[in-house]
Design an enzyme around this catalytic site. Sequence first.
Site, PDB file in Angstrom:
ATOM      1  N   ARG A   1     -11.451   1.455 -34.503  1.00 14.86           N
ATOM      2  CA  ARG A   1     -11.803   1.607 -33.076  1.00 14.86           C
ATOM      3  C   ARG A   1     -12.453   2.971 -32.834  1.00 14.86           C
ATOM      4  O   ARG A   1     -13.371   3.095 -32.038  1.00 14.86           O
ATOM      5  CB  ARG A   1     -10.564   1.431 -32.198  1.00 14.86           C
ATOM      6  CG  ARG A   1     -10.104  -0.029 -32.133  1.00 14.86           C
ATOM      7  CD  ARG A   1      -8.899  -0.170 -31.225  1.00 14.86           C
ATOM      8  NE  ARG A   1      -9.175   0.271 -29.875  1.00 14.86           N
ATOM      9  CZ  ARG A   1      -8.261   0.817 -29.053  1.00 14.86           C
ATOM     10  NH1 ARG A   1      -7.024   0.990 -29.468  1.00 14.86           N
ATOM     11  NH2 ARG A   1      -8.580   1.180 -27.841  1.00 14.86           N
TER      12      ARG A   1
ATOM     13  N   ASN B   1      -7.522   5.215 -20.240  1.00 14.55           N
ATOM     14  CA  ASN B   1      -8.397   4.949 -21.383  1.00 14.55           C
ATOM     15  C   ASN B   1      -8.307   6.057 -22.424  1.00 14.55           C
ATOM     16  O   ASN B   1      -8.177   7.233 -22.085  1.00 14.55           O
ATOM     17  CB  ASN B   1      -9.845   4.791 -20.911  1.00 14.55           C
ATOM     18  CG  ASN B   1      -9.995   3.607 -19.980  1.00 14.55           C
ATOM     19  OD1 ASN B   1      -9.098   2.769 -19.913  1.00 14.55           O
ATOM     20  ND2 ASN B   1     -11.092   3.530 -19.255  1.00 14.55           N
ATOM     21  N   VAL B   2      -8.418   5.646 -23.673  1.00 16.28           N
ATOM     22  CA  VAL B   2      -8.332   6.606 -24.775  1.00 16.28           C
ATOM     23  C   VAL B   2      -9.705   6.790 -25.433  1.00 16.28           C
ATOM     24  O   VAL B   2      -9.804   7.421 -26.480  1.00 16.28           O
ATOM     25  CB  VAL B   2      -7.291   6.138 -25.832  1.00 16.28           C
ATOM     26  CG1 VAL B   2      -5.899   6.071 -25.226  1.00 16.28           C
ATOM     27  CG2 VAL B   2      -7.676   4.782 -26.439  1.00 16.28           C
ATOM     28  N   ASP B   3     -10.757   6.242 -24.795  1.00 16.29           N
ATOM     29  CA  ASP B   3     -12.064   6.208 -25.447  1.00 16.29           C
ATOM     30  C   ASP B   3     -12.902   7.470 -25.234  1.00 16.29           C
ATOM     31  O   ASP B   3     -13.972   7.621 -25.840  1.00 16.29           O
ATOM     32  CB  ASP B   3     -12.854   4.964 -24.999  1.00 16.29           C
ATOM     33  CG  ASP B   3     -13.037   4.877 -23.484  1.00 16.29           C
ATOM     34  OD1 ASP B   3     -13.115   5.920 -22.815  1.00 16.29           O
ATOM     35  OD2 ASP B   3     -13.118   3.735 -22.966  1.00 16.29           O
TER      36      ASP B   3
ATOM     37  N   HIS C   1      -2.811   8.135 -21.524  1.00 16.62           N
ATOM     38  CA  HIS C   1      -2.429   7.447 -22.765  1.00 16.62           C
ATOM     39  C   HIS C   1      -3.010   8.116 -24.014  1.00 16.62           C
ATOM     40  O   HIS C   1      -3.075   7.492 -25.072  1.00 16.62           O
ATOM     41  CB  HIS C   1      -2.862   5.966 -22.702  1.00 16.62           C
ATOM     42  CG  HIS C   1      -2.085   5.185 -21.679  1.00 16.62           C
ATOM     43  ND1 HIS C   1      -2.407   3.898 -21.289  1.00 16.62           N
ATOM     44  CD2 HIS C   1      -0.978   5.505 -20.968  1.00 16.62           C
ATOM     45  CE1 HIS C   1      -1.542   3.471 -20.372  1.00 16.62           C
ATOM     46  NE2 HIS C   1      -0.675   4.433 -20.156  1.00 16.62           N
TER      47      HIS C   1
ATOM     48  N   CYS D   1       2.590  19.938 -43.030  1.00 19.89           N
ATOM     49  CA  CYS D   1       3.966  19.565 -43.392  1.00 19.89           C
ATOM     50  C   CYS D   1       4.038  18.318 -44.281  1.00 19.89           C
ATOM     51  O   CYS D   1       5.112  17.960 -44.751  1.00 19.89           O
ATOM     52  CB  CYS D   1       4.812  19.358 -42.130  1.00 19.89           C
ATOM     53  SG  CYS D   1       4.422  17.826 -41.284  1.00 19.89           S
TER      54      CYS D   1
END
Length: 259
Positions: A75, A107-109, A124, A156
Site C-alpha cells: 500500500r 486517512n494514513v495516505d 490513525h 534494538c
Amino acid sequence: MSISTASTPPALAAVLRAARRVVVLTGAGVSAESGVPTFRDALGGLWARYDPLEIATPSAFARQPRLVWDWYAERRDALRLVEPNSGHRALVAIERRVGDFLLVTQNVDGLHARAGSRSMVELHGNLARVRCSLEDRIVDRWDAPPGDEPPRCPHCGAFLRPDVVWFEEGLPAEALARAEDAADRCDLMIVAGTSAEVLPAAALPLRAKRAGARVIEINPDATPLSAVADHVLRAPSGEALPSLVAAAWPDASEGGGAK
Ligand code: OAD
C-alpha cells in the site's frame, strides 16, 4: 436535516463564510477520487477483500509479521503513484480563509499534507512512517530481509511496523485530545468521505453537535451520521468541496484554490 445533490445551496455557503472555528473530519472517501481504495465499500473496499483481523491487529502481526509488513509495504508503494485531488485542495483553500481551522483525518495516505494542509491531526497514523514495534521510535531506513521476518529496528533489533493504528489499539493520545478539544469548540464541522462507523473518530461530529456546532456531511452514500447532520451534500467530495469553496468565496481568484 436537509439534503442537496447538485450545487451548493447559497445558505450553506453563507454558513461556511460566517464560521469562525471550523473542524473538518475526513475518511477514506476523500482519497477515492485519487484512486486510493476505501475500506468498507462493498466493491473494491479493502475490508471486502481482506479480513482486517488477519491484517490490521497486533495479534495478526504477532502471528504473521512478514505478511502484515508486506501488505502495508504494498500500500505504501502504491501511494507513490497517486496524487491529491480537488477535494484535498479545497480543504487547503478553506484552511487559508478560516483563522481557527483544524483538519482531523482518519486517512494514513498523507495526501492532505501533500495537497498543502498544515493545521492537521492524523488520528490513525501515517503509512509512510515506520516505527519500532517495541520502543515506538520512528525509523527512516531499513532493509527488508528475505524470508519470513519483517525488517528489524537498527537500535534494538525488534521488528519494525507501519506507524498506523490497528484495531484493538488506542489512538495517539495527543492527536485525539487535540481533535476532541477542537470538536468541542468549533462552530462548524464538515465531515467528508467517512462511513462514520469507527470510534472514536465517529464520535467527533456528535461532540461538535452537542457543543452547538453545525454539521455538514459530504458523502455520496448515507451513513449513521446523515440523520444527525444539519445538512448533507450527497456528492463525491472532489466535486462537493470545491463547489462549497467557490460558493462561499466567489471572488477567490484561484477558484478557491481548489481546481
Ligand atoms: P470507509 O471505507 O469505512 O468509508 C468510506 C466512506 O467514503 C463511505 O461512506 C463511502 O460512501 C464514502 N465515499 C466513497 N467515495 C467517496 C467520494 N468520492 N467522496 C466522498 N465520500 C466517498 O472509510 P473510513 O470511514 O475512513 O482505520 O474508515 C474509518 C477507519 O476504518 C479507517 O481509518 C481505517 C478503517 O479500518 C484504521 O485502519 C485504523
